[in-house]
Design a protein around this motif. Structure first.
Motif, PDB file in Angstrom:
ATOM      1  N   ASP A  85      32.192 -69.814  26.525  1.00 12.11           N
ATOM      2  CA  ASP A  85      30.726 -69.844  26.390  1.00 12.11           C
ATOM      3  C   ASP A  85      30.136 -70.842  27.369  1.00 12.11           C
ATOM      4  OD1 ASP A  85      30.481 -67.952  24.397  1.00 12.11           O
ATOM      5  OD2 ASP A  85      30.662 -69.406  22.767  1.00 12.11           O
ATOM      6  N   LEU A  86      28.955 -70.504  27.899  1.00 14.11           N
ATOM      7  CA  LEU A  86      28.186 -71.370  28.791  1.00 14.11           C
ATOM      8  C   LEU A  86      26.943 -71.839  28.052  1.00 14.11           C
ATOM      9  CD1 LEU A  86      27.699 -72.467  31.738  1.00 14.11           C
ATOM     10  CD2 LEU A  86      26.365 -70.379  32.119  1.00 14.11           C
ATOM     11  N   ARG A  87      26.675 -73.152  28.113  1.00 17.39           N
ATOM     12  CA  ARG A  87      25.494 -73.718  27.444  1.00 17.39           C
ATOM     13  C   ARG A  87      24.782 -74.644  28.410  1.00 17.39           C
ATOM     14  NH1 ARG A  87      24.245 -78.090  23.510  1.00 17.39           N
ATOM     15  NH2 ARG A  87      26.299 -78.990  23.972  1.00 17.39           N
ATOM     16  N   LEU A  88      23.437 -74.525  28.494  1.00 16.61           N
ATOM     17  CA  LEU A  88      22.625 -75.352  29.392  1.00 16.61           C
ATOM     18  C   LEU A  88      21.550 -76.056  28.571  1.00 16.61           C
ATOM     19  CD1 LEU A  88      21.971 -76.233  32.299  1.00 16.61           C
ATOM     20  CD2 LEU A  88      20.434 -74.246  32.450  1.00 16.61           C
ATOM     21  N   MET A  89      21.485 -77.396  28.704  1.00 16.19           N
ATOM     22  CA  MET A  89      20.536 -78.208  27.947  1.00 16.19           C
ATOM     23  C   MET A  89      19.627 -78.975  28.897  1.00 16.19           C
ATOM     24  SD  MET A  89      21.291 -77.882  24.672  1.00 16.19           S
ATOM     25  CE  MET A  89      20.431 -79.305  24.002  1.00 16.19           C
ATOM     26  N   VAL A 108      31.765 -63.026  32.851  1.00 16.58           N
ATOM     27  CA  VAL A 108      30.850 -63.695  33.779  1.00 16.58           C
ATOM     28  C   VAL A 108      29.561 -63.984  33.013  1.00 16.58           C
ATOM     29  CG1 VAL A 108      29.545 -63.554  35.920  1.00 16.58           C
ATOM     30  CG2 VAL A 108      31.816 -62.500  35.780  1.00 16.58           C
ATOM     31  N   GLU A 109      29.196 -65.263  32.939  1.00 15.22           N
ATOM     32  CA  GLU A 109      27.955 -65.643  32.257  1.00 15.22           C
ATOM     33  C   GLU A 109      27.102 -66.461  33.216  1.00 15.22           C
ATOM     34  OE1 GLU A 109      28.398 -67.456  28.445  1.00 15.22           O
ATOM     35  OE2 GLU A 109      29.909 -66.018  27.743  1.00 15.22           O
ATOM     36  N   ARG A 110      25.818 -66.191  33.264  1.00 19.01           N
ATOM     37  CA  ARG A 110      24.930 -66.902  34.182  1.00 19.01           C
ATOM     38  C   ARG A 110      23.639 -67.297  33.460  1.00 19.01           C
ATOM     39  NH1 ARG A 110      23.373 -64.657  40.041  1.00 19.01           N
ATOM     40  NH2 ARG A 110      25.300 -65.760  40.537  1.00 19.01           N
ATOM     41  N   ALA A 111      23.231 -68.536  33.683  1.00 22.33           N
ATOM     42  CA  ALA A 111      21.937 -69.033  33.212  1.00 22.33           C
ATOM     43  C   ALA A 111      21.048 -69.262  34.426  1.00 22.33           C
ATOM     44  CB  ALA A 111      22.110 -70.329  32.429  1.00 22.33           C
ATOM     45  N   VAL A 112      19.847 -68.663  34.432  1.00 18.14           N
ATOM     46  CA  VAL A 112      18.903 -68.790  35.535  1.00 18.14           C
ATOM     47  C   VAL A 112      17.606 -69.382  34.978  1.00 18.14           C
ATOM     48  CG1 VAL A 112      17.619 -67.603  37.337  1.00 18.14           C
ATOM     49  CG2 VAL A 112      19.923 -66.811  36.737  1.00 18.14           C
ATOM     50  N   TRP A 113      17.142 -70.482  35.597  1.00 15.63           N
ATOM     51  CA  TRP A 113      15.919 -71.147  35.129  1.00 15.63           C
ATOM     52  C   TRP A 113      14.959 -71.246  36.296  1.00 15.63           C
ATOM     53  CZ3 TRP A 113      14.694 -71.339  30.376  1.00 15.63           C
ATOM     54  CH2 TRP A 113      13.659 -72.155  29.923  1.00 15.63           C
ATOM     55  N   SER A 114      13.913 -70.424  36.284  1.00 19.08           N
ATOM     56  CA  SER A 114      12.929 -70.416  37.364  1.00 19.08           C
ATOM     57  C   SER A 114      12.015 -71.633  37.268  1.00 19.08           C
ATOM     58  CB  SER A 114      12.082 -69.140  37.307  1.00 19.08           C
ATOM     59  OG  SER A 114      12.901 -67.990  37.435  1.00 19.08           O
ATOM     60  N   GLU A 115      11.693 -72.207  38.422  1.00 12.13           N
ATOM     61  CA  GLU A 115      10.800 -73.378  38.491  1.00 12.13           C
ATOM     62  C   GLU A 115      11.198 -74.415  37.446  1.00 12.13           C
ATOM     63  OE1 GLU A 115       6.775 -72.151  38.193  1.00 12.13           O
ATOM     64  OE2 GLU A 115       6.845 -70.861  39.956  1.00 12.13           O
ATOM     65  N   PRO A 116      12.420 -74.910  37.544  1.00 16.43           N
ATOM     66  CA  PRO A 116      12.905 -75.858  36.527  1.00 16.43           C
ATOM     67  C   PRO A 116      12.138 -77.174  36.578  1.00 16.43           C
ATOM     68  CG  PRO A 116      14.410 -75.791  38.374  1.00 16.43           C
ATOM     69  CD  PRO A 116      13.413 -74.707  38.625  1.00 16.43           C
ATOM     70  N   ASP A 117      11.991 -77.800  35.420  1.00 19.07           N
ATOM     71  CA  ASP A 117      11.416 -79.148  35.367  1.00 19.07           C
ATOM     72  C   ASP A 117      12.374 -80.124  36.039  1.00 19.07           C
ATOM     73  OD1 ASP A 117       9.256 -78.197  33.948  1.00 19.07           O
ATOM     74  OD2 ASP A 117      10.195 -78.576  32.001  1.00 19.07           O
ATOM     75  N   LEU A 118      11.825 -81.167  36.635  1.00 14.31           N
ATOM     76  CA  LEU A 118      12.663 -82.186  37.253  1.00 14.31           C
ATOM     77  C   LEU A 118      13.331 -83.031  36.184  1.00 14.31           C
ATOM     78  CD1 LEU A 118      10.334 -83.384  40.164  1.00 14.31           C
ATOM     79  CD2 LEU A 118      11.857 -81.409  40.068  1.00 14.31           C
ATOM     80  N   GLY A 119      14.513 -83.538  36.485  1.00 13.56           N
ATOM     81  CA  GLY A 119      15.180 -84.427  35.551  1.00 13.56           C
ATOM     82  C   GLY A 119      16.613 -84.018  35.292  1.00 13.56           C
ATOM     83  N   ARG A 120      17.155 -84.559  34.198  1.00  8.08           N
ATOM     84  CA  ARG A 120      18.552 -84.378  33.846  1.00  8.08           C
ATOM     85  C   ARG A 120      18.769 -83.066  33.088  1.00  8.08           C
ATOM     86  NH1 ARG A 120      21.947 -89.039  33.742  1.00  8.08           N
ATOM     87  NH2 ARG A 120      21.462 -90.161  35.677  1.00  8.08           N
ATOM     88  N   TYR A 121      19.892 -82.421  33.415  1.00  7.14           N
ATOM     89  CA  TYR A 121      20.359 -81.223  32.713  1.00  7.14           C
ATOM     90  C   TYR A 121      21.832 -81.419  32.383  1.00  7.14           C
ATOM     91  CZ  TYR A 121      16.103 -78.682  34.089  1.00  7.14           C
ATOM     92  OH  TYR A 121      14.814 -78.270  34.251  1.00  7.14           O
ATOM     93  N   TYR A 122      22.233 -80.815  31.303  1.00  5.28           N
ATOM     94  CA  TYR A 122      23.643 -80.902  30.897  1.00  5.28           C
ATOM     95  C   TYR A 122      24.196 -79.492  30.746  1.00  5.28           C
ATOM     96  CZ  TYR A 122      27.845 -81.985  28.181  1.00  5.28           C
ATOM     97  OH  TYR A 122      29.148 -82.094  27.740  1.00  5.28           O
TER      98      TYR A 122
END
Length: 375
Positions: A85-89, A108-122
């Protein structure tokens, strides 16, 4: 298609090469890859975390997980053998997967985040289940993104705020509210007339203090009240009637006090223009009784004293204050003037007043006051 594959590989779009300004349009700014061939998962429940810094929002943030799933049994149903599993926080918010939409079919798992907010991701990869051997995998990241080395857990990457705070404990339940022992307590009665049971049968309440206010419907009337049933405990409960002025003042003038189980035999009135009658019940302890019921009505305001304000100047005569007992809180004046040079002699043929032998509660309570019945 599933039979012919996924088309030709666009190596330039997959692996950006060359300095900034020389890349083709659409090529991401940065590319980060983690090949976990030498550090595979060996048991279900194991996880691997990556901390990221997103420094720009003009490009999509893309995170891709891929692994080679072992061949299933010949008669398998097509399900994954080893499921990852893929998890994005981002902060305390889980961006991927949405709750209940975990992928149990694809490797195959993909997370796509358009125009992401700046800062930390996990980013976390977790072995949901391993049915056969160990499982190697790879992660690819693209966008305005940089790897934060050394932060491999959600807390070290995002800080304590990433962990959802425990909900505050519910407020303590309020203490149960004891029912008021007096029916309609606190209500202002302003009808033309009515009958009110001001506390219920089987009245039994220690240390009760209840108040009712009866107000005339207009300023040209007073209030008259007569008890039709009365039963209060001796020495432990009393009912008091007060007059309250119509000018808004809270000053109360005592009209009468009652106690015991003897029914008061007459009506009690408040005659000031627009004045209200206030009824107070006070009990101290061990109070038991049936309570009381009273009729009230708005009455025309007239002077309770017969002939009050008239100057008497005949040679002789008889006058009386009223055909009935005098009312509460009266202040009447008569003037007798002699004719010519005579003086005045006044003889009382009948006289009744309240005795003030004692002002203690026990002397006053137990009988109605200001009723003119005591010689």
């Amino acid at each position: 298609s599933s039979r012919q594959g996924w088309g030709r590989i666009n190596l330039a779009a997959s692996v950006p090469l060359g300095a900034a300004g020389t890349r083709a349009a659409g090529i991401p700014t940065n590319f980060i890859a983690f090949d976990r061939l030498s550090n595979p998962f060996t048991a279900g429940g194991q996880s691997y975390g990556v901390c990221l810094d997103v420094t720009g929002s003009t490009e999509q943030l893309r995170a891709t997980l891929v692994w080679t799933d072992p061949a299933p049994a010949v008669l398998g149903d097509g399900s994954l053998v080893n499921d990852l599993d893929l998890r994005l926080m981002h902060g305390a918010k889980q961006l991927w997967p949405l709750p209940g939409l975990e992928d149990r079919v694809n490797n195959v798992e993909r997370a796509v985040w358009s125009e992401p907010d700046l800062g930390r991701y996990y980013l976390e990869v977790k072995a949901h289940s391993l049915q056969r051997g160990s499982q190697a995998y790879a992660i690819a990241l693209t966008g305005h993104v940089a790897h934060v080395a050394g932060a491999t857990t959600e807390e070290t990457c995002l800080g304590p705020q990433a962990t959802s705070p425990s909900p505050p404990p519910p407020p303590p339940s309020p203490p149960p509210v004891a029912p008021t022992p007096c029916v309609g307590e606190g209500v202002t009665l302003n009808a033309e007339s009515g009958e009110r049971t001001l506390n219920g049968a089987g009245f039994n309440a220690d240390n009760a203090e209840c108040t009712w206010t009866i107000t005339p419907s207009d300023g040209a009337h007073g209030i008259s009240l007569k008890f039709t049933a009365f039963d209060m405990a001796n020495d432990f409960a009393s009912v008091k009637l007060y007059s309250k002025p119509a000018n808004g003042s809270d000053a109360l003038q005592l009209v009468a006090v009652f106690m015991g189980s003897e029914l008061p035999h007459r009506s009690y009135s408040v005659f000031g223009q627009g004045d209200s009658m206030v009824v107070k019940l006070i009990s101290r302890k061990f109070t038991q009784g049936a309570g009381f019921t009273a009729k009230y009505e708005a009455v025309s305001i007239t002077s309770p004293c017969v002939g009050e304000g008239v100057t008497l100047n005949a040679e002789e005569g008889v006058f009386l204050h009223s055909p009935a007992w005098y009312s509460n809180n009266v202040n009447c004046t008569w003037v007798i003037e002699p004719s010519v040079t005579y003086g005045i002699r006044l003889t009382f043929d009948d006289f009744h007043r309240l005795s003030y032998r004692s002002t203690s509660d026990k002397e006053i309570l137990g009988r109605t006051t200001y009723d003119g019945a005591t010689p």
